[in-house]
Design an enzyme around this catalytic site. Structure first.
Site, PDB file in Angstrom:
ATOM      1  N   TYR A  22       0.847  -1.196   0.000  1.00 32.75           N
ATOM      2  CA  TYR A  22       0.000   0.000   0.000  1.00 32.75           C
ATOM      3  C   TYR A  22       0.881   1.245   0.000  1.00 32.75           C
ATOM      4  O   TYR A  22       0.636   2.193  -0.742  1.00 32.75           O
ATOM      5  CB  TYR A  22      -0.907  -0.002   1.231  1.00 32.75           C
ATOM      6  CG  TYR A  22      -1.894  -1.147   1.234  1.00 32.75           C
ATOM      7  CD1 TYR A  22      -3.111  -1.023   0.588  1.00 32.75           C
ATOM      8  CD2 TYR A  22      -1.597  -2.358   1.862  1.00 32.75           C
ATOM      9  CE1 TYR A  22      -4.021  -2.072   0.563  1.00 32.75           C
ATOM     10  CE2 TYR A  22      -2.491  -3.407   1.851  1.00 32.75           C
ATOM     11  CZ  TYR A  22      -3.698  -3.269   1.203  1.00 32.75           C
ATOM     12  OH  TYR A  22      -4.570  -4.315   1.177  1.00 32.75           O
ATOM     13  N   ASN A  45     -13.475  -0.327  -4.202  1.00 32.46           N
ATOM     14  CA  ASN A  45     -13.470  -0.694  -5.620  1.00 32.46           C
ATOM     15  C   ASN A  45     -14.301  -1.960  -5.842  1.00 32.46           C
ATOM     16  O   ASN A  45     -14.621  -2.683  -4.916  1.00 32.46           O
ATOM     17  CB  ASN A  45     -12.023  -0.845  -6.114  1.00 32.46           C
ATOM     18  CG  ASN A  45     -11.561  -2.269  -6.080  1.00 32.46           C
ATOM     19  OD1 ASN A  45     -12.222  -3.159  -6.595  1.00 32.46           O
ATOM     20  ND2 ASN A  45     -10.432  -2.491  -5.482  1.00 32.46           N
ATOM     21  N   CYS A  53      -6.827  -5.979  -6.945  1.00 34.09           N
ATOM     22  CA  CYS A  53      -6.475  -5.443  -5.639  1.00 34.09           C
ATOM     23  C   CYS A  53      -5.867  -6.492  -4.730  1.00 34.09           C
ATOM     24  O   CYS A  53      -5.291  -6.178  -3.704  1.00 34.09           O
ATOM     25  CB  CYS A  53      -7.710  -4.842  -4.991  1.00 34.09           C
ATOM     26  SG  CYS A  53      -9.128  -5.946  -4.979  1.00 34.09           S
ATOM     27  N   HIS A  54      -5.999  -7.758  -5.115  1.00 32.61           N
ATOM     28  CA  HIS A  54      -5.436  -8.816  -4.269  1.00 32.61           C
ATOM     29  C   HIS A  54      -3.921  -8.845  -4.366  1.00 32.61           C
ATOM     30  O   HIS A  54      -3.266  -9.543  -3.622  1.00 32.61           O
ATOM     31  CB  HIS A  54      -6.028 -10.164  -4.669  1.00 32.61           C
ATOM     32  CG  HIS A  54      -5.888 -10.475  -6.110  1.00 32.61           C
ATOM     33  ND1 HIS A  54      -6.705  -9.923  -7.079  1.00 32.61           N
ATOM     34  CD2 HIS A  54      -5.016 -11.265  -6.762  1.00 32.61           C
ATOM     35  CE1 HIS A  54      -6.324 -10.393  -8.258  1.00 32.61           C
ATOM     36  NE2 HIS A  54      -5.295 -11.201  -8.098  1.00 32.61           N
ATOM     37  N   GLU A  82      -1.372 -17.340  -8.756  1.00 33.84           N
ATOM     38  CA  GLU A  82      -0.753 -16.483  -9.769  1.00 33.84           C
ATOM     39  C   GLU A  82       0.760 -16.599  -9.761  1.00 33.84           C
ATOM     40  O   GLU A  82       1.443 -16.018 -10.583  1.00 33.84           O
ATOM     41  CB  GLU A  82      -1.161 -15.026  -9.528  1.00 33.84           C
ATOM     42  CG  GLU A  82      -2.638 -14.797  -9.779  1.00 33.84           C
ATOM     43  CD  GLU A  82      -2.977 -13.311  -9.771  1.00 33.84           C
ATOM     44  OE1 GLU A  82      -2.119 -12.493  -9.404  1.00 33.84           O
ATOM     45  OE2 GLU A  82      -4.110 -12.995 -10.159  1.00 33.84           O
TER      46      GLU A  82
END
Length: 104
Positions: A22, A45, A53-54, A82
DNA sequence: AAAATGACGGTGT
DNA sequence: TACACCGCCATTT
């Protein structure tokens, strides 16, 4: 371009298998100390698949928040899937943090 | 305009 | 690792 849009744009620029903090995003958006505000935008969002956002984690690599279905657990799994490396309960920032240079 | 809010960050116990 | 504090910020109430 307001702060909010910058934050989102930066989010979309995070490649698969990498993560950003962040604070890092806040800095890239031009407000080094607005990490808290960044978290606010992530929260409001459309979540999940829409904005990645993850791929945004806390400065120490731990996962916080995530208002999408499944919460933190789901978020961690998505990241692992991912290709993001994990060190126990936190992200292995050593080799999975997204190092980005000025994109403007 | 002022107070409250929260997916932060850093420090200390 | 867990928790408490305090400083910071943009957005909402």
């Amino acid at each position: 371009m307001n702060f909010k849009d910058k934050v989102y744009k930066i989010c979309w620029s995070i490649p698969r298998g990498k993560v950003a903090t962040y604070g890092q995003i806040a800095k890239l958006a031009g407000k080094p100390k607005a990490a808290r505000a960044v978290g606010y935008f992530m929260r409001i969002n459309p979540d999940a698949p829409d904005t990645p956002c993850h791929r945004v984690v806390a400065s120490d690599g731990s996962l916080t928040g995530y208002s999408g279905a499944g919460g933190i657990k789901k978020k961690r799994q998505m990241l692992i899937k991912e290709g993001v490396k994990f060190k126990g309960v936190k992200v292995a920032l050593n080799n999975s943090q997204y190092i980005q240079k000025n994109i403007w």
